[in-house]
Design a protein around this motif. Structure first.
Motif, PDB file in Angstrom:
ATOM      1  N   UNK A  75       0.965  -1.086   0.042  1.00 45.83           N
ATOM      2  CA  UNK A  75       0.095   0.190   0.027  1.00 45.83           C
ATOM      3  C   UNK A  75       0.974   1.230  -0.177  1.00 45.83           C
ATOM      4  N   UNK A  76       0.391   2.318  -0.719  1.00 47.47           N
ATOM      5  CA  UNK A  76       1.454   3.388  -0.954  1.00 47.47           C
ATOM      6  C   UNK A  76       1.263   4.262   0.223  1.00 47.47           C
ATOM      7  N   UNK A  77       2.059   4.834   0.616  1.00 43.83           N
ATOM      8  CA  UNK A  77       2.324   5.689   1.756  1.00 43.83           C
ATOM      9  C   UNK A  77       1.890   7.293   1.183  1.00 43.83           C
ATOM     10  N   UNK A  78       2.118   7.505  -0.085  1.00 43.90           N
ATOM     11  CA  UNK A  78       1.870   9.029  -0.684  1.00 43.90           C
ATOM     12  C   UNK A  78       0.756   8.359  -2.018  1.00 43.90           C
ATOM     13  N   UNK A  79      -0.005   9.327  -2.290  1.00 44.99           N
ATOM     14  CA  UNK A  79      -1.172   8.872  -3.337  1.00 44.99           C
ATOM     15  C   UNK A  79      -0.752  10.028  -4.436  1.00 44.99           C
ATOM     16  N   UNK A  80      -1.005   9.601  -5.593  1.00 47.09           N
ATOM     17  CA  UNK A  80      -0.771  10.421  -6.978  1.00 47.09           C
ATOM     18  C   UNK A  80      -1.534  11.842  -7.029  1.00 47.09           C
ATOM     19  N   UNK A  81      -2.762  11.356  -6.561  1.00 47.42           N
ATOM     20  CA  UNK A  81      -3.620  12.741  -6.573  1.00 47.42           C
ATOM     21  C   UNK A  81      -5.171  12.113  -6.454  1.00 47.42           C
ATOM     22  N   UNK A  82      -6.203  12.606  -6.920  1.00 49.82           N
ATOM     23  CA  UNK A  82      -7.592  12.274  -6.857  1.00 49.82           C
ATOM     24  C   UNK A  82      -8.198  11.821  -8.082  1.00 49.82           C
ATOM     25  N   UNK A  83      -9.053  10.900  -7.811  1.00 50.20           N
ATOM     26  CA  UNK A  83      -9.627  10.253  -9.023  1.00 50.20           C
ATOM     27  C   UNK A  83     -11.118  10.209  -8.926  1.00 50.20           C
ATOM     28  N   UNK A  84     -12.207  10.645  -9.937  1.00 53.09           N
ATOM     29  CA  UNK A  84     -13.259  10.715  -9.746  1.00 53.09           C
ATOM     30  C   UNK A  84     -14.123   9.309  -9.899  1.00 53.09           C
TER      31      UNK A  84
END
Length: 131
Positions: A75-84
């Motif tokens: 599981x990532x600790x940091x995410x790339x952004x937001x997805x709808x």
């Protein structure tokens, strides 16, 4: 005086509608007038299977965090952004429009509050079109 009023109005509008202001359809391919009418705070609010509608349910469509990582990573600790959600990552309406190949995995993350009336009840989550 007018400038202060205008600045206050712009500030209030931007703080009251931060989600809608952040999400935009991605890219410039295959868009209709409806793409710009999507409300990220109320995406496809209807029950997904009307024949099976329950009296008490919660729609989890909307903005989620996402990350694209090499397959098999934890599981990532940091995410790339937001997805709808519920739009696929490849689509313009997801706000991402990135191709996902077999070497990568897409991670989603969202927190939400269980309604108080659901305490001590069985809660069933349905995820459609996912592996």
């Amino acid at each position: 005086m007018r400038i202060h009023y205008l600045l206050l109005t712009v500030f209030l509008f931007s703080t009251l509608h931060p989600v809608a202001a952040q999400w935009q359809p991605a890219g410039d391919k295959i868009k209709t007038e409806w793409a710009y009418r999507i409300d990220p705070e109320n995406v496809l609010p209807e029950y997904p299977r009307p024949v099976m509608e329950r009296a008490s349910w919660k729609n989890l469509n909307g903005l989620w965090e996402y990350a694209i990582l090499p397959a098999g990573k934890s599981e990532p600790q940091v995410f790339d952004g937001e997805i709808l959600v519920p739009f696929p990552v490849e689509s313009s309406l997801s706000g991402v429009q990135q191709r996902l190949d077999k070497e990568n995995e897409l991670w989603y993350k969202r927190t939400f509050t269980i309604p108080p009336g659901w305490n001590h009840k069985t809660i069933l989550l349905h995820f459609g079109a996912v592996d």
